[in-house]
Design an enzyme around this catalytic site. Sequence first.
Site, PDB file in Angstrom:
ATOM      1  N   PRO A   1       0.834  -1.209   0.000  1.00  0.00           N
ATOM      2  CA  PRO A   1       0.000   0.000   0.000  1.00  0.00           C
ATOM      3  C   PRO A   1       0.864   1.253   0.000  1.00  0.00           C
ATOM      4  CG  PRO A   1      -0.102  -1.098   2.153  1.00  0.00           C
ATOM      5  CD  PRO A   1       0.723  -1.974   1.253  1.00  0.00           C
TER       6      PRO A   1
ATOM      7  N   GLY B   1       1.913   5.184   0.696  1.00  0.00           N
ATOM      8  CA  GLY B   1       1.699   6.207   1.721  1.00  0.00           C
ATOM      9  C   GLY B   1       1.554   5.657   3.121  1.00  0.00           C
TER      10      GLY B   1
ATOM     11  N   GLY C   1       4.332   4.207   4.828  1.00  0.00           N
ATOM     12  CA  GLY C   1       5.655   4.067   5.434  1.00  0.00           C
ATOM     13  C   GLY C   1       6.272   2.709   5.191  1.00  0.00           C
ATOM     14  N   LEU C   2       5.755   1.976   4.199  1.00  0.00           N
ATOM     15  CA  LEU C   2       6.251   0.620   3.962  1.00  0.00           C
ATOM     16  C   LEU C   2       7.132   0.523   2.716  1.00  0.00           C
ATOM     17  CD1 LEU C   2       3.024  -1.339   4.972  1.00  0.00           C
ATOM     18  CD2 LEU C   2       5.099  -0.986   6.323  1.00  0.00           C
ATOM     19  N   GLY C   3       7.531   1.661   2.192  1.00  0.00           N
ATOM     20  CA  GLY C   3       8.543   1.666   1.129  1.00  0.00           C
ATOM     21  C   GLY C   3       7.999   1.351  -0.245  1.00  0.00           C
TER      22      GLY C   3
ATOM     23  N   SER D   1       7.236   3.221  -2.897  1.00  0.00           N
ATOM     24  CA  SER D   1       7.926   3.841  -4.042  1.00  0.00           C
ATOM     25  C   SER D   1       9.358   3.320  -4.172  1.00  0.00           C
ATOM     26  CB  SER D   1       7.918   5.358  -3.915  1.00  0.00           C
ATOM     27  OG  SER D   1       8.566   5.754  -2.720  1.00  0.00           O
ATOM     28  N   ALA D   2      10.023   3.060  -3.032  1.00  0.00           N
ATOM     29  CA  ALA D   2      11.401   2.544  -3.091  1.00  0.00           C
ATOM     30  C   ALA D   2      11.418   1.142  -3.689  1.00  0.00           C
ATOM     31  CB  ALA D   2      12.023   2.516  -1.695  1.00  0.00           C
ATOM     32  N   ALA D   3      10.465   0.297  -3.284  1.00  0.00           N
ATOM     33  CA  ALA D   3      10.429  -1.073  -3.797  1.00  0.00           C
ATOM     34  C   ALA D   3      10.148  -1.072  -5.299  1.00  0.00           C
ATOM     35  CB  ALA D   3       9.375  -1.886  -3.050  1.00  0.00           C
TER      36      ALA D   3
ATOM     37  N   ASP E   1      15.552   3.461   2.350  1.00  0.00           N
ATOM     38  CA  ASP E   1      14.453   2.649   1.810  1.00  0.00           C
ATOM     39  C   ASP E   1      14.926   1.825   0.606  1.00  0.00           C
ATOM     40  OD1 ASP E   1      13.047   3.995   3.726  1.00  0.00           O
ATOM     41  OD2 ASP E   1      11.572   4.896   2.375  1.00  0.00           O
TER      42      ASP E   1
HETATM   43  C1  MEV Z   1      11.151   7.052   5.191  1.00  0.00           C
HETATM   44  O1  MEV Z   1      10.915   5.662   5.081  1.00  0.00           O
HETATM   45  C2  MEV Z   1      12.308   7.307   6.097  1.00  0.00           C
HETATM   46  C3  MEV Z   1      12.674   8.779   6.286  1.00  0.00           C
HETATM   47  O2  MEV Z   1      13.753   8.799   7.213  1.00  0.00           O
HETATM   48  C4  MEV Z   1      13.064   9.428   4.982  1.00  0.00           C
HETATM   49  C5  MEV Z   1      14.396   8.916   4.452  1.00  0.00           C
HETATM   50  O3  MEV Z   1      15.210   8.379   5.196  1.00  0.00           O
HETATM   51  O4  MEV Z   1      14.616   9.079   3.242  1.00  0.00           O
HETATM   52  C6  MEV Z   1      11.511   9.563   6.896  1.00  0.00           C
END
Ligand code: MEV
Length: 326
Positions: free
Chosen positions: A110, A112, A114-116, A118-120, A163
């Site tokens: 999902p 937004g 905080g589970l990454g 966009s990075a994944a 991430d």
């Molecule tokens: C986001 O998953 C983690 C943050 O520390 C941003 C980052 O490290 O790029 C909030």
Amino acid sequence: MSDPQGATLLAQASVPAKAILFGEHAVVYGRPAIALPVPQLQVTAIVRPDEGSLKVDSRYAGANGPRMAAVDLATAGPTEPLAAAARAALRHAGRTERTPWRVSLESSIPAGRGLGSSAAVAVAVVTAVGRAAEPEEAWGPQTIAELALEAERCVHGQASGIDTAVCAHAAPIYFQQGQARPLLLGCPLTLLIADSGLRGSTAEMVAGVRARQAEHPHTYAEWFDRVGRLADDAVRALAEGSPRWLGQLMNVNHLALQAMHVSTPQLDQLVAAARHAGAWGAKLTGSGGGGAVIALVDDETLAAVSAALSAAGAVSVLPLSIPPSG
Ligand code: MEV
């Protein structure tokens, strides 16, 4: 290689979601942090032959249900993240944007939360395009993470790189200033990740912390230093296999995140519910402002803490088991 429909398949890559155990936000300012892969949630990228320039089609779990995005490198602007990931991989492989491939993405992470997500996605695109371009040469996780970071910067502005690093390593990492190293775990870890159901924006949260730290540089430097020391203590707690100590460190890290104004009443409520039901410790995970919390439990408390998180409003509670090293 071909898929079930018989179409040629040039390469594919699956990449896990992530959860930050210690050090979010402070890591942007060079302090150490700890992150874990979450293999139950994944992005898969598949590269097939096509015509013209490279294209990326993406179907992913947005905050309001599945979303589609289609990007053609012939027309995509420089800040389009999917294009940035594909361009970085093609450049590293010495290929042009007129590489006639189509990358298809499926994601169960999902956005937004905080589970990454966009990075994944960025790591999956870079890995799959790299495998298609150079099938004989496996790119290392550090290279993949750095290339994927070019896409992350389009999404989050000033991203630390943690991430993309944990998604590329697909293993627990200690991360500082662009460098990741594997973590030693002296005992298995049992965690719960509870989704508040509310979307947070990493870009906005990172920008908010930046504004406040510009106003109060000494106070924020102290918070960041403290959080960095918590991450270092956590390395020892993890190596010694001490959940009690680790839980206490998580609780203190949540206090620091509250002080940085990145928690929310819903996240605080979930954290309190987890602790009250017997978790060793709990904190928000990721950038905050919505998103998820992470709680450290054991076999005896797992069911009670999971039920307490649901009762406190979590829309999903995901168990995460990390085996000890070696
Ligand atoms: C986001 O998953 C983690 C943050 O520390 C941003 C980052 O490290 O790029 C909030």
